[in-house]
Motif scaffolding. Structure first.
Motif, PDB file in Angstrom:
ATOM      1  N   ILE A 339       0.833  -1.208   0.000  1.00 16.64           N
ATOM      2  CA  ILE A 339       0.000   0.000   0.000  1.00 16.64           C
ATOM      3  C   ILE A 339       0.862   1.251   0.000  1.00 16.64           C
ATOM      4  N   LEU A 340       1.834   1.286   0.904  1.00 18.63           N
ATOM      5  CA  LEU A 340       2.674   2.475   1.030  1.00 18.63           C
ATOM      6  C   LEU A 340       3.524   2.685  -0.226  1.00 18.63           C
ATOM      7  N   LEU A 341       4.121   1.604  -0.730  1.00 19.89           N
ATOM      8  CA  LEU A 341       4.981   1.716  -1.907  1.00 19.89           C
ATOM      9  C   LEU A 341       4.182   2.159  -3.130  1.00 19.89           C
ATOM     10  N   THR A 342       2.997   1.576  -3.311  1.00 21.83           N
ATOM     11  CA  THR A 342       2.173   1.945  -4.456  1.00 21.83           C
ATOM     12  C   THR A 342       1.750   3.408  -4.388  1.00 21.83           C
ATOM     13  N   THR A 343       1.345   3.848  -3.208  1.00 19.64           N
ATOM     14  CA  THR A 343       0.929   5.251  -3.039  1.00 19.64           C
ATOM     15  C   THR A 343       2.095   6.192  -3.298  1.00 19.64           C
ATOM     16  N   TRP A 344       3.267   5.855  -2.796  1.00 18.62           N
ATOM     17  CA  TRP A 344       4.443   6.708  -2.976  1.00 18.62           C
ATOM     18  C   TRP A 344       4.860   6.770  -4.449  1.00 18.62           C
ATOM     19  N   VAL A 345       4.905   5.602  -5.101  1.00 20.80           N
ATOM     20  CA  VAL A 345       5.290   5.561  -6.519  1.00 20.80           C
ATOM     21  C   VAL A 345       4.295   6.356  -7.357  1.00 20.80           C
ATOM     22  N   LEU A 346       3.014   6.242  -7.023  1.00 21.51           N
ATOM     23  CA  LEU A 346       1.989   6.953  -7.781  1.00 21.51           C
ATOM     24  C   LEU A 346       2.152   8.463  -7.650  1.00 21.51           C
ATOM     25  N   THR A 347       2.465   8.930  -6.458  1.00 28.12           N
ATOM     26  CA  THR A 347       2.659  10.371  -6.279  1.00 28.12           C
ATOM     27  C   THR A 347       3.877  10.856  -7.063  1.00 28.12           C
ATOM     28  N   LYS A 348       4.941  10.065  -7.062  1.00 31.35           N
ATOM     29  CA  LYS A 348       6.136  10.467  -7.799  1.00 31.35           C
ATOM     30  C   LYS A 348       5.903  10.419  -9.308  1.00 31.35           C
TER      31      LYS A 348
END
Length: 447
Positions: A339-348
């Motif tokens: 969840i955290l990795l996907t959210t972070w990658v999406l924001t970047k």
């Protein structure tokens, strides 16, 4: 790193609309009660299954009743998992459709984050499980989907107990993520845990499903005004759809989601339009939610959570099994990482920023909380392994352990953040315009 000023760039996990905040708050209060009942049922099952009267618990769970020609000669435990959980997934279908038709998720920019996070929270736990069980054989690998689910009721109950001051965006995020997570779980069940499909039953199932859809769409006002008619006409059609779906070989809970998707969310113009009051989907949700949270899900939990631990040695043996390790690590580590990795990658990738009112530690806390995977995880366990087998019992212990650890760690993180947001909550409730809507929800005043 300094956050950008509001309005200077696109943000993710924003505050959302005030009506959505009110609706989610009301839903969370109802799910909290369900979470408490779920916990009581699970504890009662564990106590009974490990008491001197344990044989009576398993005898009741395995007692068969039903009609064999339609493949409905089921144990009481199977009636709970295949039948009662269909009510839960009917509400899931209603809630998901309402989110995308009338909720904040009708906006693609708002929908993309929780949807992507849900897929990330499914993929990473499954990958962790598979890696740990690669050398354990094909039988053990059947449980790959067990650690992929998030339990809405338990997660919401934890939120309600320890984090009443968290921003509404986080609550909406975990709720939406869990609903999408359930839809993914249903798709997994339908495609990966259906061993044999009886096409004639599946084709016959389309008749009551189509009639249910036609009646709810054509006579929305009638069913909205006549509560008894919904029970007398729509409920039997739903039951027939469920029975035919079960007889087809596809897991019967899929029927619940399909039925939920057919119900209209908004009122049509001839019925007064969207401003005339709640649509049929919302009304059916209000009628069926007490049945789901107060009876269906707790009864399922009672008959699914019971496992003979065999004392401390038995528990240690269970949690060191590769199947159990895959589930525990998948829930406690895989869920938050995904969840955290996907959210972070999406924001970047989209050059967006986390909403200035939030911190990444808030997202981490919610991501850990998503590792509470009780109801659907136990359901997938029942589909993965033979009831009473070693893998089945060990997986059940692992689901309970992983969910408990995730809940406790998430509670610690979110409780600390809750103290921080309690200090600023008073500012968010300021209503300078005296229009009944806090200023932070007014256009141009988003913090």
């Amino acid at each position: 790193m300094t956050q950008p000023a509001p309005g200077t760039s696109r943000t993710v996990l924003g505050r959302g609309s005030y009506p959505e905040y009110l609706r989610i708050s009301d839903l969370l209060r109802k799910e909290t009660v369900g979470g408490i009942l779920l916990l009581i049922a699970a504890v009662a099952a564990l106590v009974w299954a490990n008491s001197p009267a344990a044989d009576s618990y398993f005898a009741i769970r395995d007692f068969k009743i039903g009609y064999e020609p339609w493949h409905l000669d089921l144990s009481i435990g199977k009636w709970a998992s295949d039948g009662l959980l269909a009510i839960f997934f009917f509400l899931t279908g209603l809630e998901l459709k309402r989110e995308f038709v009338a909720g904040d998720l009708r906006s693609p920019s708002r929908a993309i984050v929780p949807i992507a996070a849900a897929f990330g929270g499914v993929a990473i736990p499954a990958l962790i499980y598979v890696v740990i069980n690669l050398s354990a054989g094909p039988e053990a690998l059947r449980g790959w989907a067990i650690p992929t689910a998030t339990d809405i009721a338990f997660a919401v109950a934890v939120l309600a107990v320890i984090s009443s001051h968290l921003p509404s965006a986080l609550r909406i995020f975990i709720l939406t993520l869990a609903v999408v997570d359930d839809l993914i779980a249903i798709a997994i069940i339908a495609f990966f845990y259906t061993e044999e499909v009886h096409v004639p039953f599946l084709l016959w199932m389309l008749l009551p499903l189509g009639l249910f859809a036609f009646l709810t769409q054509k006579y929305t006002r009638f069913f909205a005004r006549n509560h008894a008619a919904a029970w007398i006409v729509l409920l039997p059609l739903g039951v027939i759809t469920w029975a035919l779906m079960h007889s087809s070989g596809v897991h019967a809970t899929v029927a619940g989601v399909l039925l939920g998707f057919t119900v209209p969310v908004l009122r049509r113009a001839k019925d007064g339009g969207p401003d005339a009051g709640p649509g049929l989907a919302e009304q059916l949700e209000h009628r069926f939610r007490p049945l789901s949270t107060g009876f269906a899900v707790p009864v399922f939990a009672f008959f699914s959570a019971g496992v003979a631990l065999g004392g401390w040695e038995g528990f240690r043996s269970a949690v060191t099994d590769s199947v159990a390790l895959g589930i525990i690590l998948g829930l406690f580590l895989g869920k938050p990482i995904g969840i955290l990795l996907t959210t972070w990658v999406l924001t970047k990738a989209t050059k967006a920023h986390l909403d200035p009112s939030l911190k990444w530690v808030d997202v981490l806390g919610v991501a850990i909380l998503a590792g509470v995977g009780f109801t659907v995880s136990l359901l997938v366990n029942d589909l993965s392994f033979v009831l009473g087998s070693q893998h089945h019992d060990h997986a059940k212990v692992a689901v309970l352990t992983g969910s408990l650890v995730s809940a406790l760690v998430a509670a610690g993180v979110l409780r600390a953040r809750n103290r921080h947001y309690r200090r600023i909550e008073a500012e968010e409730q300021v209503d300078a315009n005296h229009d009944g809507i806090p200023d932070v929800y007014e256009e141009g005043n988003r913090a």
